[in-house]
Design an enzyme around this catalytic site. Sequence first.
Site, PDB file in Angstrom:
ATOM      1  N   HIS A  43      -6.662  -0.748  -4.502  1.00 42.14           N
ATOM      2  CA  HIS A  43      -6.339  -1.339  -3.195  1.00 42.14           C
ATOM      3  C   HIS A  43      -5.170  -0.610  -2.547  1.00 42.14           C
ATOM      4  CE1 HIS A  43      -5.548  -4.823  -0.383  1.00 42.14           C
ATOM      5  NE2 HIS A  43      -4.335  -4.264  -0.424  1.00 42.14           N
ATOM      6  N   GLU A  44      -4.097  -0.438  -3.300  1.00 41.35           N
ATOM      7  CA  GLU A  44      -2.890   0.152  -2.713  1.00 41.35           C
ATOM      8  C   GLU A  44      -3.058   1.643  -2.450  1.00 41.35           C
ATOM      9  OE1 GLU A  44       0.385  -0.775  -0.762  1.00 41.35           O
ATOM     10  OE2 GLU A  44      -0.915  -2.148  -1.884  1.00 41.35           O
ATOM     11  N   HIS A  47      -4.474   2.152   0.981  1.00 40.51           N
ATOM     12  CA  HIS A  47      -3.445   2.196   2.020  1.00 40.51           C
ATOM     13  C   HIS A  47      -2.745   3.546   2.032  1.00 40.51           C
ATOM     14  CE1 HIS A  47      -3.782  -2.008   2.982  1.00 40.51           C
ATOM     15  NE2 HIS A  47      -3.348  -2.432   1.811  1.00 40.51           N
ATOM     16  N   ASP A 137      -1.719  -8.076   3.830  1.00 36.98           N
ATOM     17  CA  ASP A 137      -2.497  -7.347   4.841  1.00 36.98           C
ATOM     18  C   ASP A 137      -2.875  -8.243   6.012  1.00 36.98           C
ATOM     19  OD1 ASP A 137      -2.361  -5.111   3.245  1.00 36.98           O
ATOM     20  OD2 ASP A 137      -4.308  -5.439   2.307  1.00 36.98           O
TER      21      ASP A 137
END
Length: 288
Positions: A43-44, A47, A137
């Site tokens: 997930h990170e 980003h 988010d």
Amino acid sequence: MNKYFRLLFMLRIHPTTWVIMAIAILTAHIYEMLMLLAVVLVHEMGHACAAAHFKWRIKSITLLPFGGVLDTEEHGNRPLKEDLMVILFGPIQHLVLFLLVYLAYISGVADYETYVTFLYINSTICLFNLLPIWPLDGGKLLFLLFSLKYSFLKSHLLILRFSILFSVALFTFCLLSGQMSLNIILILSFICFAIVMEWRQRQYVFMRFLLERHYGKNSEMQRLISLTVDENKTVHEILQLFQRGCKHPIIVMKNGKERGMLDENEVLHAYFSEKMTGVKIGDLLYSY
């Protein structure tokens, strides 16, 4: 490729995550913890890769039990579409993970129990991060939405106030529904701490936003929105009206009639370089 590979050396693990890992070991949930860390990492990195693609200045990537923190040197003056893409590329990774684990299951690589457990963890992390709470988010998306209509300062205050209300509602729900566990307490505590720190630093955040504009890091402004103000408004009051993604000509009025116009750079120069923080905008107009 090198710029994406270098992101791995920016990874940090937050102390809260170490606590959760220790609890997982003590309660014999190591396998689930590894799944959780894998989901959070992907997930990170979503980003971070999006930010690297847009050449953002990344300082660090910190992994938390429910997501992460991408720390950059960007302070609200990147194009809104870039901000949107960087935010969305985290949740998008969960769709990729859903597909990968499904393929692993139907091909026999993963058994049913692993498949169900991973789906639960992946869904929980994704949905939790979409809650409208800063710094999740969902909170950042809401901040962008506010920014389309309101000034940077007002949008920032709105998202923090909304986050406080929603966090209280979430805490109350967990308490009344009997869902309060040590993990949830740690996570909610971190979120509350992040909101409090952001609130305490709100003026500092606002100054960083203005300083970037002052030093010319707003070359990709997409909208031109004039600010019509009375000549008795101070320079500081005018700056509080500045929006993200907008260039602002300042139209100065006196007794309902236009007296002249200033470029936003002139106002920023007067505020930061000449220290004219409390001067009236009308006086600044006549000095030019």
